[in-house]
Structures are given as structure tokens and as C-alpha cells.
Design a protein around this motif. Structure first.
Motif, PDB file in Angstrom:
ATOM      1  N   SER A   1       0.843  -1.193   0.000  1.00 60.03           N
ATOM      2  CA  SER A   1       0.000   0.000   0.000  1.00 60.03           C
ATOM      3  C   SER A   1       0.880   1.246   0.000  1.00 60.03           C
ATOM      4  CB  SER A   1      -0.919   0.000   1.218  1.00 60.03           C
ATOM      5  OG  SER A   1      -0.171   0.032   2.414  1.00 60.03           O
ATOM      6  N   GLY A   2       0.242   2.403  -0.183  1.00 58.89           N
ATOM      7  CA  GLY A   2       0.966   3.667  -0.092  1.00 58.89           C
ATOM      8  C   GLY A   2       1.254   4.338  -1.418  1.00 58.89           C
ATOM      9  N   GLY A   3       0.893   3.708  -2.512  1.00 62.27           N
ATOM     10  CA  GLY A   3       1.132   4.319  -3.808  1.00 62.27           C
ATOM     11  C   GLY A   3       0.229   5.525  -4.027  1.00 62.27           C
ATOM     12  N   GLY A   4       0.493   6.243  -5.105  1.00 64.74           N
ATOM     13  CA  GLY A   4      -0.321   7.410  -5.418  1.00 64.74           C
ATOM     14  C   GLY A   4       0.282   8.200  -6.548  1.00 64.74           C
ATOM     15  N   LEU A   5      -0.293   9.396  -6.749  1.00 64.03           N
ATOM     16  CA  LEU A   5       0.172  10.318  -7.787  1.00 64.03           C
ATOM     17  C   LEU A   5       0.893  11.479  -7.118  1.00 64.03           C
ATOM     18  CD1 LEU A   5       0.188  11.505 -10.690  1.00 64.03           C
ATOM     19  CD2 LEU A   5      -2.083  12.452 -10.179  1.00 64.03           C
ATOM     20  N   VAL A   6       2.154  11.696  -7.502  1.00 64.52           N
ATOM     21  CA  VAL A   6       2.929  12.796  -6.932  1.00 64.52           C
ATOM     22  C   VAL A   6       3.679  13.511  -8.048  1.00 64.52           C
ATOM     23  CG1 VAL A   6       3.228  11.714  -4.684  1.00 64.52           C
ATOM     24  CG2 VAL A   6       4.929  11.313  -6.467  1.00 64.52           C
ATOM     25  N   GLN A   7       4.102  14.729  -7.751  1.00 65.24           N
ATOM     26  CA  GLN A   7       4.921  15.472  -8.701  1.00 65.24           C
ATOM     27  C   GLN A   7       6.383  15.078  -8.533  1.00 65.24           C
ATOM     28  OE1 GLN A   7       3.940  19.662  -8.034  1.00 65.24           O
ATOM     29  NE2 GLN A   7       2.619  19.613  -9.833  1.00 65.24           N
TER      30      GLN A   7
ATOM     31  N   ASN B   1       5.379  -6.659  11.507  1.00 65.49           N
ATOM     32  CA  ASN B   1       5.283  -7.465  10.270  1.00 65.49           C
ATOM     33  C   ASN B   1       5.160  -6.582   9.030  1.00 65.49           C
ATOM     34  OD1 ASN B   1       5.412  -9.796  11.743  1.00 65.49           O
ATOM     35  ND2 ASN B   1       3.467 -10.645  11.053  1.00 65.49           N
ATOM     36  N   THR B   2       5.980  -5.550   8.979  1.00 63.79           N
ATOM     37  CA  THR B   2       5.867  -4.584   7.889  1.00 63.79           C
ATOM     38  C   THR B   2       7.243  -4.194   7.365  1.00 63.79           C
ATOM     39  OG1 THR B   2       3.832  -3.701   8.840  1.00 63.79           O
ATOM     40  CG2 THR B   2       4.907  -2.359   7.181  1.00 63.79           C
ATOM     41  N   VAL B   3       7.321  -4.078   6.053  1.00 65.27           N
ATOM     42  CA  VAL B   3       8.508  -3.563   5.373  1.00 65.27           C
ATOM     43  C   VAL B   3       8.103  -2.278   4.666  1.00 65.27           C
ATOM     44  CG1 VAL B   3      10.137  -3.958   3.489  1.00 65.27           C
ATOM     45  CG2 VAL B   3       9.615  -5.792   5.089  1.00 65.27           C
ATOM     46  N   TYR B   4       9.021  -1.306   4.676  1.00 62.06           N
ATOM     47  CA  TYR B   4       8.734  -0.003   4.096  1.00 62.06           C
ATOM     48  C   TYR B   4       9.696   0.296   2.950  1.00 62.06           C
ATOM     49  CZ  TYR B   4       6.476   0.408   8.645  1.00 62.06           C
ATOM     50  OH  TYR B   4       5.710   0.197   9.756  1.00 62.06           O
ATOM     51  N   LEU B   5       9.239   1.126   2.041  1.00 59.68           N
ATOM     52  CA  LEU B   5      10.108   1.674   1.011  1.00 59.68           C
ATOM     53  C   LEU B   5       9.870   3.181   0.968  1.00 59.68           C
ATOM     54  CD1 LEU B   5      12.221   0.941  -1.176  1.00 59.68           C
ATOM     55  CD2 LEU B   5      10.344   1.016  -2.834  1.00 59.68           C
ATOM     56  N   GLN B   6      10.810   3.918   1.546  1.00 57.56           N
ATOM     57  CA  GLN B   6      10.742   5.373   1.506  1.00 57.56           C
ATOM     58  C   GLN B   6      11.348   5.830   0.192  1.00 57.56           C
ATOM     59  OE1 GLN B   6       9.481   7.735   3.835  1.00 57.56           O
ATOM     60  NE2 GLN B   6       9.834   9.097   2.101  1.00 57.56           N
ATOM     61  N   MET B   7      10.571   6.556  -0.590  1.00 61.09           N
ATOM     62  CA  MET B   7      11.016   7.004  -1.905  1.00 61.09           C
ATOM     63  C   MET B   7      11.057   8.526  -1.935  1.00 61.09           C
ATOM     64  SD  MET B   7       8.905   4.329  -4.321  1.00 61.09           S
ATOM     65  CE  MET B   7       7.329   5.099  -3.999  1.00 61.09           C
ATOM     66  N   ASN B   8      12.244   9.065  -2.058  1.00 59.51           N
ATOM     67  CA  ASN B   8      12.437  10.509  -2.104  1.00 59.51           C
ATOM     68  C   ASN B   8      12.915  10.937  -3.489  1.00 59.51           C
ATOM     69  OD1 ASN B   8      11.822  10.611   0.664  1.00 59.51           O
ATOM     70  ND2 ASN B   8      13.976  10.384   1.233  1.00 59.51           N
ATOM     71  N   SER B   9      12.804  12.213  -3.766  1.00 55.94           N
ATOM     72  CA  SER B   9      13.280  12.772  -5.045  1.00 55.94           C
ATOM     73  C   SER B   9      12.763  11.947  -6.225  1.00 55.94           C
ATOM     74  CB  SER B   9      14.808  12.819  -5.070  1.00 55.94           C
ATOM     75  OG  SER B   9      15.307  13.583  -4.003  1.00 55.94           O
ATOM     76  N   LEU B  10      11.480  11.685  -6.204  1.00 53.85           N
ATOM     77  CA  LEU B  10      10.900  10.832  -7.235  1.00 53.85           C
ATOM     78  C   LEU B  10      11.009  11.461  -8.619  1.00 53.85           C
ATOM     79  CD1 LEU B  10       7.866   9.543  -5.205  1.00 53.85           C
ATOM     80  CD2 LEU B  10       9.514   8.081  -6.385  1.00 53.85           C
ATOM     81  N   LYS B  11      11.167  10.594  -9.611  1.00 52.74           N
ATOM     82  CA  LYS B  11      11.308  11.004 -10.991  1.00 52.74           C
ATOM     83  C   LYS B  11      10.201  10.353 -11.836  1.00 52.74           C
ATOM     84  CE  LYS B  11      16.356  10.949 -10.508  1.00 52.74           C
ATOM     85  NZ  LYS B  11      17.631  10.382 -11.039  1.00 52.74           N
ATOM     86  N   PRO B  12       9.857  10.945 -12.959  1.00 53.74           N
ATOM     87  CA  PRO B  12       8.830  10.317 -13.810  1.00 53.74           C
ATOM     88  C   PRO B  12       9.163   8.873 -14.181  1.00 53.74           C
ATOM     89  CG  PRO B  12       9.209  12.567 -14.515  1.00 53.74           C
ATOM     90  CD  PRO B  12      10.237  12.269 -13.456  1.00 53.74           C
TER      91      PRO B  12
END
Length: 123
Positions: free
Chosen positions: A6-12, A76-87
């Protein structure tokens, strides 16, 4: 092991998202977990992995320094922190778990897969 991403979405572009992968089962800490992504018309590719205890991580070059994988075995959770996202990060992101200790970049080594969460990065 059952996984739910979970946690996906639309970002700039330039913004951040944090994905979560929630797992069932009392022995979650025995499993290494990987994040993979699949863009339209492309093969599913490795993004990052973390060992069962969390001491070892690995990243594909294209996300090194921007993404961080972590886990909380008590939750019981793994995370993926995503910064400076690119197209070019736009894809469906999947988490997967495996009892293997090596070869974590290979999707065929993973026994269990979550359903995927869409990440879309606009320019």
C-alpha cells in the motif's frame, strides 16, 4: 505468508512517497523481502531488498541514495521510503518475500508476492 502493498499514489517529480508491505504470519522475520516494479510494457525489475533481520540491504543503481528500505518485524511490515521521485519511477510496485538468503535481485527466488500498488510521478 500473505503480503499486502500500500501507499502508492500520484505525486509530482521531486516529491516523496512511502510504501508499506504488511505481512501475515508469526515468522515474518525469517524472510527477506524485496521490492520490485513494473512499468507498462517493461519487465518487472528489482528495486531493493532487505534481509530478515534488517541488517543487510541492497538497491538497484537507479534508486541508490533516493530510496530506503526498512522493516519493523514487530509490526510485520517492510517499508520503502522514496524521495526525489522522478517520472521514470512510475510503475506498479510489488513487495515479495523469500526464504532465500542470496540471489535477492532475482524475482524467481521469491515465494510470495503482494498485489502491487501504483506509483505515478508527474513531471
Amino acid at each position: 505468508v500473505q503480503l499486502q502493498a500500500s501507499g502508492g499514489g500520484l505525486v509530482q517529480a521531486g516529491n516523496s512517497l512511502k510504501l508499506s508491505c504488511a505481512a501475515s504470519g508469526r515468522t515474518f522475520g525469517w524472510y527477506a523481502v524485496g521490492w520490485f516494479r513494473q512499468a507498462p510494457g517493461k519487465e518487472r525489475e528489482f528495486v531493493a531488498s532487505i534481509s530478515g533481520g534488517g541488517s543487510s540491504t541492497d538497491y538497484v543503481d537507479s534508486v541508490m541514495g533516493r530510496f530506503t528500505i526498512s522493516r519493523d518485524n514487530a509490526k510485520n511490515t517492510v517499508y520503502l521510503q522514496m524521495n526525489s521521485l522522478k517520472p521514470e519511477d512510475t510503475a506498479v510496485y510489488y513487495c515479495a518475500a523469500t526464504s532465500h538468503r542470496i540471489g535477492l535481485r532475482k524475482r524467481y527466488n521469491y515465494n510470495y508476492w503482494g498485489q502491487g500498488t501504483q506509483v505515478t510521478v508527474s513531471s
